[in-house]
Design a protein around this motif. Sequence first.
Motif, short mmCIF file in Angstrom:
data_model
loop_
_atom_site.label_atom_id
_atom_site.label_comp_id
_atom_site.label_asym_id
_atom_site.label_seq_id
_atom_site.Cartn_x
_atom_site.Cartn_y
_atom_site.Cartn_z
N ASP A 1 0.85 -1.19 0.00
CA ASP A 1 0.00 0.00 0.00
C ASP A 1 0.88 1.23 0.00
N GLY A 2 0.41 2.30 -0.62
CA GLY A 2 1.10 3.57 -0.56
C GLY A 2 0.45 4.47 0.47
N VAL A 3 1.19 5.43 0.95
CA VAL A 3 0.65 6.46 1.84
C VAL A 3 0.81 7.80 1.11
N ALA A 4 -0.29 8.51 0.93
CA ALA A 4 -0.28 9.72 0.12
C ALA A 4 -0.86 10.91 0.85
N VAL A 5 -0.38 12.08 0.50
CA VAL A 5 -0.96 13.33 1.00
C VAL A 5 -2.31 13.52 0.32
N SER B 1 -9.81 -3.52 -2.95
CA SER B 1 -9.67 -2.54 -1.88
C SER B 1 -8.60 -1.49 -2.21
N GLY B 2 -7.99 -1.63 -3.37
CA GLY B 2 -7.00 -0.62 -3.81
C GLY B 2 -5.56 -0.94 -3.46
N TYR B 3 -5.27 -2.21 -3.13
CA TYR B 3 -3.92 -2.59 -2.75
C TYR B 3 -3.32 -3.58 -3.74
N ILE B 4 -2.07 -3.94 -3.52
CA ILE B 4 -1.36 -4.86 -4.41
C ILE B 4 -1.09 -6.15 -3.63
N PRO B 5 -1.58 -7.30 -4.10
CA PRO B 5 -1.37 -8.55 -3.37
C PRO B 5 0.09 -8.93 -3.27
N VAL B 6 0.44 -9.56 -2.16
CA VAL B 6 1.79 -10.07 -1.92
C VAL B 6 1.72 -11.57 -1.76
N GLU C 1 8.18 3.74 -8.54
CA GLU C 1 8.25 5.15 -8.93
C GLU C 1 7.76 6.03 -7.79
N TYR C 2 6.70 5.58 -7.10
CA TYR C 2 6.22 6.31 -5.93
C TYR C 2 6.85 5.66 -4.69
N PRO C 3 7.62 6.41 -3.91
CA PRO C 3 8.45 5.79 -2.87
C PRO C 3 7.81 5.61 -1.50
N ILE C 4 6.66 6.27 -1.24
CA ILE C 4 6.10 6.22 0.11
C ILE C 4 5.17 5.01 0.20
N VAL C 5 5.75 3.84 0.35
CA VAL C 5 4.97 2.59 0.37
C VAL C 5 5.28 1.80 1.63
N ARG C 6 4.38 0.88 1.93
CA ARG C 6 4.56 -0.01 3.08
C ARG C 6 3.83 -1.32 2.80
N LYS C 7 4.10 -2.31 3.59
CA LYS C 7 3.37 -3.58 3.51
C LYS C 7 2.32 -3.61 4.63
N GLN D 1 2.30 10.76 -9.45
CA GLN D 1 0.95 10.54 -8.94
C GLN D 1 0.93 9.28 -8.08
N PRO D 2 0.39 9.35 -6.87
CA PRO D 2 0.35 8.16 -6.02
C PRO D 2 -0.73 7.18 -6.45
N THR D 3 -0.38 6.24 -7.28
CA THR D 3 -1.29 5.21 -7.76
C THR D 3 -0.72 3.84 -7.42
N ASN D 4 -1.57 2.82 -7.53
CA ASN D 4 -1.08 1.46 -7.29
C ASN D 4 0.05 1.08 -8.24
N GLU D 5 -0.10 1.50 -9.49
CA GLU D 5 0.92 1.18 -10.49
C GLU D 5 2.27 1.80 -10.11
N ALA D 6 2.22 3.07 -9.67
CA ALA D 6 3.45 3.75 -9.29
C ALA D 6 4.05 3.14 -8.02
N CYS D 7 3.19 2.68 -7.11
CA CYS D 7 3.66 2.01 -5.89
C CYS D 7 4.34 0.69 -6.24
N ALA D 8 3.72 -0.06 -7.14
CA ALA D 8 4.24 -1.38 -7.52
C ALA D 8 5.57 -1.27 -8.26
#
Length: 287
Positions: A120-124, A279-284, A241-247, A231-238
């Motif tokens: 999941d990403g964390v976005a402003v 739910s808007g997340y990326i499966p692990v 490209e978007y660095p503010i991510v967590r599990k 842009q904070p999207t799931n694709e950018a998180c995966a």
Amino acid sequence: MLQFQQKGDFMRLKSGFLRLLVCGMCFIPAISQASDLDNFKGLSGTLNIAGGTAHIPVMKQAAKAVMKSNSEIRITIAGGGSGVGAQQVAKGLVEIGNTGRQLKPGEAKHGLISFPFAIDGVAVIINPSNPVQALTQQEVADIFAGKITNWQSLGGNDRPINIFTRDEASGTRAVFVKKLLHNSPMVNHANVVPSNGAMKTAIARDPGAIGYSSVGYIDSMVKAPTLDNVQPTNEACASGEYPIVRKLYMNTKGEPKGLVREFINFIYSPQGAEYIRASGYIPVSNK
């Protein structure tokens, strides 16, 4: 005339074949879902889950499917934040404690085992009426430190900036402070909200607000400006490209058994992965 009939017969045959193929394709997920839920046959009991609020949409969908397949199973789901999840599972008050961050050493020492299941990403997030479209990490840090206090300084309207944050038990807050603010100080007069959902509601009601949430919670109620032009999207998180991510983690006290083990396995199943994506997340993978 004969050629036309033959062509018509062929087209009807082709159409029938396509309908059969489509029906067959539609039937595949049903088979998969039944197979994923078969492991709950013969089980009974209550499973209590609490903790990180980012997990709730996934847990609710999975719990609903399990209880619908087996009336002898009852699953309860509560929020409270990552700190609450870790604390309650350590005390044996729940069987699964969810956290939006890795366990702290003081939490892990209680024999807790973590099962990461989503990225999941964390976005402003800001109010949709706010004309600001882009922010930098430095600007965000300056806002939360109280150095920038008016949206006009960022190309917005002449309006005070109202800061919203989460309590210290929040995994979303922990990731935001560590990865986006780089542990820089935050103003002590920020408005504190208890969950991702409450954050979204607060930002949606206040044209001058700024806060942060799980990327999975972002919808038309709020706006997520670009961060350093990303842009904070799931694709950018995966992609990274978007660095503010967590599990996102499920945590148990010791190795899970019985109903607890099967529920965790279900979250990792193809059907569980669909709930995670929905739910808007990326499966692990659990491998």
